[in-house]
Scaffold this motif. Structure first.
Motif, short mmCIF file in Angstrom:
data_model
loop_
_atom_site.label_atom_id
_atom_site.label_comp_id
_atom_site.label_asym_id
_atom_site.label_seq_id
_atom_site.Cartn_x
_atom_site.Cartn_y
_atom_site.Cartn_z
N VAL A 265 0.81 -1.21 0.00
CA VAL A 265 0.00 0.00 0.00
C VAL A 265 0.85 1.27 0.00
CG1 VAL A 265 -1.67 1.31 1.37
CG2 VAL A 265 -1.95 -1.14 1.10
N TRP A 266 1.91 1.30 0.77
CA TRP A 266 2.62 2.55 1.01
C TRP A 266 3.31 3.17 -0.19
CZ3 TRP A 266 0.63 5.01 4.65
CH2 TRP A 266 0.13 4.34 5.74
N ALA B 82 0.67 5.13 -1.80
CA ALA B 82 -0.22 5.85 -0.89
C ALA B 82 -0.25 7.35 -1.16
CB ALA B 82 0.19 5.59 0.56
N TRP B 83 0.83 7.90 -1.75
CA TRP B 83 0.85 9.33 -2.01
C TRP B 83 -0.31 9.74 -2.92
CZ3 TRP B 83 1.36 11.62 -6.80
CH2 TRP B 83 1.74 10.78 -7.85
N TRP C 74 -3.49 8.34 -3.36
CA TRP C 74 -4.80 8.45 -2.70
C TRP C 74 -4.73 9.43 -1.54
CZ3 TRP C 74 -4.55 6.65 2.26
CH2 TRP C 74 -3.67 5.61 2.56
N GLY C 75 -3.57 9.54 -0.90
CA GLY C 75 -3.44 10.53 0.18
C GLY C 75 -3.64 11.95 -0.33
#
Length: 176
Positions: free
Chosen positions: A99-100, A103-104, A106-107
């Motif tokens: 995920v990470w 993640a940027w 969707w963040g």
């Protein structure tokens, strides 16, 4: 759009253009809907007209264009399939990383959505209720710049490169 799809599907049936008819007849399910749009675009491109002008094209020209697209259907389907394969490969690669690493995206999407909601919905209501002028202190240009940079990065380097080249061209035109 459904009228245009029906028009082309009718011509395809009349000509016996089975592949075009099958795609436009929605016998490929929901996923075929996007492919149907591509086919309609191909027919319009073969005629050299906009999609919304297709109903005004004489039937003989429309028949020739549908026959041309039917002849190119194996190539169109192969390109479509490769595009889908690329999308699935990207999705699989992102899922393999966890995920990470992604993640940027969707963040930032949620952060920008929150900021726009606050600026366009919450702040005007608070200003109206309290008589404050919070909106004057929130620069929309900064929010638009953040959004533009995110979209440029999210959509890939070519978008960013295009944005830069258009900016350079705009500056050149202003200096003339």
């Amino acid at each position: 759009m459904s009228m245009i799809v029906s028009l082309i599907a009718g011509v395809a049936t009349k000509l016996g253009a089975d592949l075009v008819g099958r795609v436009l007849g929605q016998r490929l399910g929901e996923a075929g809907g996007q492919l149907a749009q591509v086919i309609v675009g191909e027919v319009a491109g073969a005629l050299g007209v906009e999609v919304d002008k297709l109903p005004m094209v004489p039937e003989e020209r429309l028949e020739r264009a549908v026959a041309d697209v039917e002849a190119r259907m194996p190539e169109i389907l192969a390109l479509w399939s490769r595009g889908l394969d690329g999308q699935f490969a990207l999705l699989a690669a992102e899922q393999a990383q966890g995920v990470w690493p992604s993640a940027w995206r969707w963040g930032w999407m949620y952060l920008l959505g929150f900021l726009w909601t606050v600026r366009l919905l919450v702040v005007p209501v608070v200003d109206a209720i309290t008589g404050a002028d919070i909106a004057a202190g929130m620069d929309m240009g900064v929010l638009m710049t953040l959004t533009s940079w995110f979209l440029a990065l999210y959509m890939g380097g070519h978008t960013l490169k295009e944005l830069g080249s258009r900016g350079v061209e705009a500056i050149r035109l202003m200096r003339r």
